[in-house]
Structures are given as structure tokens and as C-alpha cells.
Motif scaffolding. Structure first.
Motif, PDB file in Angstrom:
ATOM      1  N   ALA A 132      44.879  55.300  53.170  1.00  0.00           N
ATOM      2  CA  ALA A 132      43.898  56.118  53.893  1.00  0.00           C
ATOM      3  C   ALA A 132      42.697  55.269  54.309  1.00  0.00           C
ATOM      4  CB  ALA A 132      43.444  57.285  53.007  1.00  0.00           C
ATOM      5  N   ILE A 133      42.224  54.434  53.390  1.00  0.00           N
ATOM      6  CA  ILE A 133      41.038  53.611  53.674  1.00  0.00           C
ATOM      7  C   ILE A 133      41.364  52.491  54.657  1.00  0.00           C
ATOM      8  CG2 ILE A 133      39.423  51.926  52.666  1.00  0.00           C
ATOM      9  CD1 ILE A 133      39.447  53.609  50.085  1.00  0.00           C
ATOM     10  N   ASP A 190      40.675  64.895  57.459  1.00  0.00           N
ATOM     11  CA  ASP A 190      41.279  63.847  58.285  1.00  0.00           C
ATOM     12  C   ASP A 190      42.334  63.055  57.543  1.00  0.00           C
ATOM     13  OD1 ASP A 190      39.851  64.105  60.832  1.00  0.00           O
ATOM     14  OD2 ASP A 190      38.086  63.763  59.575  1.00  0.00           O
ATOM     15  N   LEU A 191      42.126  62.844  56.261  1.00  0.00           N
ATOM     16  CA  LEU A 191      43.143  62.170  55.452  1.00  0.00           C
ATOM     17  C   LEU A 191      43.282  62.916  54.140  1.00  0.00           C
ATOM     18  CD1 LEU A 191      41.579  59.099  56.741  1.00  0.00           C
ATOM     19  CD2 LEU A 191      44.071  59.044  56.598  1.00  0.00           C
ATOM     20  N   ALA A 192      44.450  63.497  53.940  1.00  0.00           N
ATOM     21  CA  ALA A 192      44.741  64.233  52.707  1.00  0.00           C
ATOM     22  C   ALA A 192      45.713  63.389  51.900  1.00  0.00           C
ATOM     23  CB  ALA A 192      45.359  65.583  53.039  1.00  0.00           C
ATOM     24  N   VAL A 193      45.296  63.045  50.683  1.00  0.00           N
ATOM     25  CA  VAL A 193      46.066  62.117  49.859  1.00  0.00           C
ATOM     26  C   VAL A 193      46.758  62.871  48.727  1.00  0.00           C
ATOM     27  CG1 VAL A 193      45.877  60.166  48.266  1.00  0.00           C
ATOM     28  CG2 VAL A 193      44.399  60.265  50.284  1.00  0.00           C
ATOM     29  N   LYS A 199      42.584  62.790  64.749  1.00  0.00           N
ATOM     30  CA  LYS A 199      41.358  61.975  64.807  1.00  0.00           C
ATOM     31  C   LYS A 199      41.498  60.705  63.951  1.00  0.00           C
ATOM     32  CE  LYS A 199      36.517  62.535  63.399  1.00  0.00           C
ATOM     33  NZ  LYS A 199      35.530  63.554  62.980  1.00  0.00           N
ATOM     34  N   ALA A 200      42.120  60.859  62.772  1.00  0.00           N
ATOM     35  CA  ALA A 200      42.312  59.696  61.902  1.00  0.00           C
ATOM     36  C   ALA A 200      43.317  58.725  62.513  1.00  0.00           C
ATOM     37  CB  ALA A 200      42.777  60.140  60.516  1.00  0.00           C
ATOM     38  N   LEU A 201      44.345  59.227  63.167  1.00  0.00           N
ATOM     39  CA  LEU A 201      45.318  58.342  63.825  1.00  0.00           C
ATOM     40  C   LEU A 201      44.645  57.552  64.941  1.00  0.00           C
ATOM     41  CD1 LEU A 201      48.799  60.058  64.345  1.00  0.00           C
ATOM     42  CD2 LEU A 201      48.196  58.132  62.857  1.00  0.00           C
ATOM     43  N   GLU A 202      43.733  58.212  65.633  1.00  0.00           N
ATOM     44  CA  GLU A 202      42.984  57.534  66.697  1.00  0.00           C
ATOM     45  C   GLU A 202      42.073  56.454  66.075  1.00  0.00           C
ATOM     46  OE1 GLU A 202      43.485  57.804  69.873  1.00  0.00           O
ATOM     47  OE2 GLU A 202      41.852  56.395  70.364  1.00  0.00           O
ATOM     48  N   ALA A 203      41.411  56.803  64.962  1.00  0.00           N
ATOM     49  CA  ALA A 203      40.539  55.833  64.278  1.00  0.00           C
ATOM     50  C   ALA A 203      41.345  54.609  63.837  1.00  0.00           C
ATOM     51  CB  ALA A 203      39.858  56.488  63.076  1.00  0.00           C
TER      52      ALA A 203
END
Ligand code: PLP
Length: 400
Positions: free
Chosen positions: A72-73, A189-192, A213-217
């Protein structure tokens, strides 16, 4: 020589249901075969149902929850990025340590253990951050060390209230699949998560829900990563394949575990966890023990951390339960060692199992020197189960 069944009341790994275990006992298969996607593609779809996201993506990494933390990070942030985190137990502490090791500029808020994510302080930090320096906000949804569930929706509201576009990273390792978790509604945005807790599987998978949004980041993040590269996964997963050898057995188990969850109904799974947890808490309180979670609104429905009386060493409670009653309780982690033991009540669990846990806790506490009136905790849980039985949970004794 130990006879009978062993009892696992640790908050992960959890009990693997018999049919899930059997579903994994299949021959090895070709992970490049044209029909491999018949097994895997439905798992992506169905894990999205568990996460309650329509627009997000799911990734399965061979690894564990800790690997998913790292994925995720490293996929979404860049070295030196400022991030907002908080520490209120061993798991939130470890995620902070990882973020520091990976080179993030961590703004950490320390909270007494037993409390949850500091919503007001996050809101303040976000409101003050008018130039958008904070790139991500981290929340440990269920702090497994203290048995505290935090309010993720409130953090989403704080972000929206400050009109802040930081990513929201949520550790749901001991909540997803057991507690209410709404990735889409909460704007996560990121669920772990991992395979060995609410999902009732062996350890071996780090699981991620990733927002658009996280995929774009991920396209712009410059942190080094190789094994955990999202784009490699995206390319291969489309056909149900993986960039490296996936643990096929776990996928067969996951198919069976998800089928069980959908058969019970996700809302019913959540309600069952609440009911069982409520009984455990009543039992523990009736024994005269203190719950580590500071307030009822923080009580976790997947794990209860129990503070033992001062003259008692919680390690003795755990050792007696294991040696004499074939029962495992969770230990007190880090600063809670010796003062706390934990009862994990998540996954494949029922009323009778909770009564066993309470009964063994009473026996073991007494042996460790606590002043215990035998049966007090068990009786409180029994009374709660009897009272709270609804028409849905009650099976007629003699059907016509
Ligand atoms: C278990 C757990 C982890 C670590 O997961 P592993 O699968 O052991 O790597 C992280 N966070 C929380 C809240 C957990 O309960």
C-alpha cells in the motif's frame, strides 16, 4: 498426551472451517492453463463484495498483512512524503515503524493504548495543512493489541471537512470480513487485510482493496518497489493470472470461505460477531476483569483485551490455559505484556465456543491467583445468549 480438541482463541490465525480445509486438498494445477481464471476471477469480484467497493480493485499478494501494508505504501507514496499516522497499540506502532523505514516523513500522534484513532487531532492537522503537504492519512481500523475499533467514517468526514485530498490508508487486517467495513462509502483508498483472520483461511495472502484514486497515484509515486508492483498485477490479473506463482490452494480455500460468508449473509456475519463479542465482554466483566478498550464505543467485536488484577501475571493465565486446557489465548503485546491477555472471537465461531473460552479463562485466572467465583463469567454470557436470542437465531426444538 493431549486428548480432544484444541481451542484457538487468538485473533489470528483463526479456525479454518472443515469444508474450507477440505477445499484446499486438491492436486497442484497449471497456473498458466487457459482455464485458470475460472478459479481466480470470481475471487476478485467477490472480495470486492466483502470490501463493499464497486469501483475499487482487489490484489492478492502471496505474503501476509504486513506485506500488504508495504504494498500500500510503496505503490502510492514517494520518499519524503508527509503522512499522518497515530499509535495506540502494537499494530499501529509497527505500521508507523514501517513507514519511517520506507522513508516517509511521518507525523505521528501518540494516543494512550485503549483509545482509538484521534479524530479531532486528525481533523485539526488536516485543516491546518492548507498547502496539502500531507499526502496520506493512516488508520488502524481494528487495533488487535488492545481490542479497539476506530471510526473510519469519521476520518473520511475530517478529510472532506478540510477539503483535503490525501489518500486514506486503512489497516483492516482484523476487521475486514468480521466487522462493518465500507470501502466505497468511507472513501478508503487502500484497504489492507490478510487471509488468516476474518476470512478463515491459513496465513499466506496479503489482500488489498485499491481505489481508482490510489491506482492513479501509483502511476506517479516514486518509491522503490519490485515484487509488490501494482501495475504488474493489473496486467496479469485481467485474465486471472499472476506475475509469479500464486498459492492456488489458498484460492480454492478462499472460494469455499467466501461461499460460506455469502451463504450466511455478510450482514449476518457482522451481527454474529457483535453478538458473540457482547457475550464475551459481559462474561469478562462479570469475572471482575477490566476491558482495555477505554469506552464501549471503542469495543472491538473481533478481539477483547483483558486486563488482569495487579497481583496476577497474564502470562501465567495464558500458560495454564495452553498446558492444562489445550486452549490458546492471545498474549499482551509490548507494553501490555504480563498485564493483559486477549480472547480472539472472530471467524468461524459460535456461542458454545465462546462459553468454552470464558470457562477456561476462569479456571486459568484462578490458577494464576485471581479471585474468581467459578461460573460467574460463563453465567453472564449464558444469560446474554438466552435473552438476545431472536427468532432468526433460534431453531425450533420440535418442528412440525
Ligand atoms: C494481524 C495483524 C497485522 C499483521 O498481519 P500479518 O498477516 O501477521 O502480517 C496487521 N495489522 C493488524 C491490525 C493485525 O491484526
Amino acid at each position: 498426551m493431549k486428548t480432544g480438541q484444541s481451542h484457538l482463541f487468538i485473533p489470528g490465525p483463526t479456525n479454518v472451517p472443515e469444508d474450507v480445509r477440505r477445499a484446499m486438498n486438491v492436486p497442484m494445477q497449471d497456473m498458466r492453463a487457459p482455464d485458470f481464471g475460472d478459479l481466480t476471477l470470481s475471487l476478485f469480484t467477490d472480495m470486492k463484495r466483502v470490501l463493499r467497493t464497486e469501483t475499487g480493485s482487489v490484489f492478492f499478494f502471496p505474503g501476509s498483512g504486513t506485506g500488504a501494508w508495504e504494498a500500500a505504501i510503496t505503490n502510492t507514496l514517494s520518499p519524503g512524503d508527509k503522512v499522518l499516522m497515530s499509535r495506540f497499540g502494537q499494530f499501529s506502532t509497527l505500521w508507523v515503524e514501517m513507514a519511517i523505514r520506507l522513508g516517509l516523513d511521518v507525523h505521528v500522534i501518540d494516543v494512550p493504548w485503549g483509545q482509538g484513532v484521534p479524530v479531532a487531532q486528525y481533523a485539526e492537522a488536516l485543516a491546518d495543512d492548507t498547502d496539502g503537504a500531507i499526502k496520506a492519512v493512516f488508520v488502524t481500523h481494528n487495533e488487535t493489541a488492545t481490542g479497539v475499533t476506530s471510526d473510519v467514517a469519521a476520518i473520511r468526514a475530517a478529510l472532506d471537512g478540510a477539503d483535503h485530498d490525501a489518500l486514506l490508508l486503512v489497516d483492516g487486517v482484523s476487521s475486514i470480513g468480521s466487522l462493518e467495513f465500507r470501502m466505497e462509502d468511507w472513501g478508503v483508498d487502500l484497504a489492507v487485510t490478510g487471509s488468516q483472520k476474518g476470512l478463515m483461511l491459513p496465513a499466506g495472502l496479503g489482500i488489498l482493496g485499491v481505489s481508482a484514486k490510489a491506482l492513479e497515484a501509483a502511476k506517479h509515486s516514486t518509491m522503490r518497489r519490485a515484487y509488490f508492483e501494482f501495475s504488474d498485477m493489473v496486467a496479469m490479473n485481467a485474465g486471472g493470472y499472476f506475475p509469479y506463482t500464486p498459492p492456488t490452494q489458498l484460492f480454492h480455500g478462499m472460494r469455499a470461505a467466501l461461499d460460506r460468508m455469502f451463504c450466511e449473509g455478510l450482514d449476518n456475519v457482522i451481527a454474529r460477531h457483535h453478538r458473540l463479542a457482547s457475550a464475551v465482554r459481559r462474561g469478562v466483566t462479570a469475572m471482575g476483569m477490566e476491558i482495555v478498550a477505554a469506552e464501549p464505543c471503542l469495543y472491538s467485536d473481533t478481539v477483547t483485551a483483558i486486563r488482569v488484577p495487579e497481583r496476577v501475571d497474564a502470562r501465567d493465565v495464558i500458560a495454564t490455559a495452553y498446558a492444562d486446557y489445550n486452549t490458546s489465548f492471545g498474549s499482551g503485546l509490548a507494553q501490555l505484556a504480563g498485564d493483559v491477555f486477549r480472547i480472539g472471537h472472530l471467524g468461524d465461531l459460535n456461542e458454545a465456543m465462546c462459553l468454552t473460552a470464558l470457562s477456561v479463562a476462569e479456571m486459568s485466572l484462578a490458577r494464576a491467583g485471581a479471585d474468581i467465583r467459578f461460573g460467574a463469567g460463563v453465567a453472564a454470557a449464558q444469560a446474554y445468549f438466552a435473552e438476545s436470542q431472536t427468532e432468526q437465531t433460534k431453531t425450533p426444538i420440535a418442528a412440525e
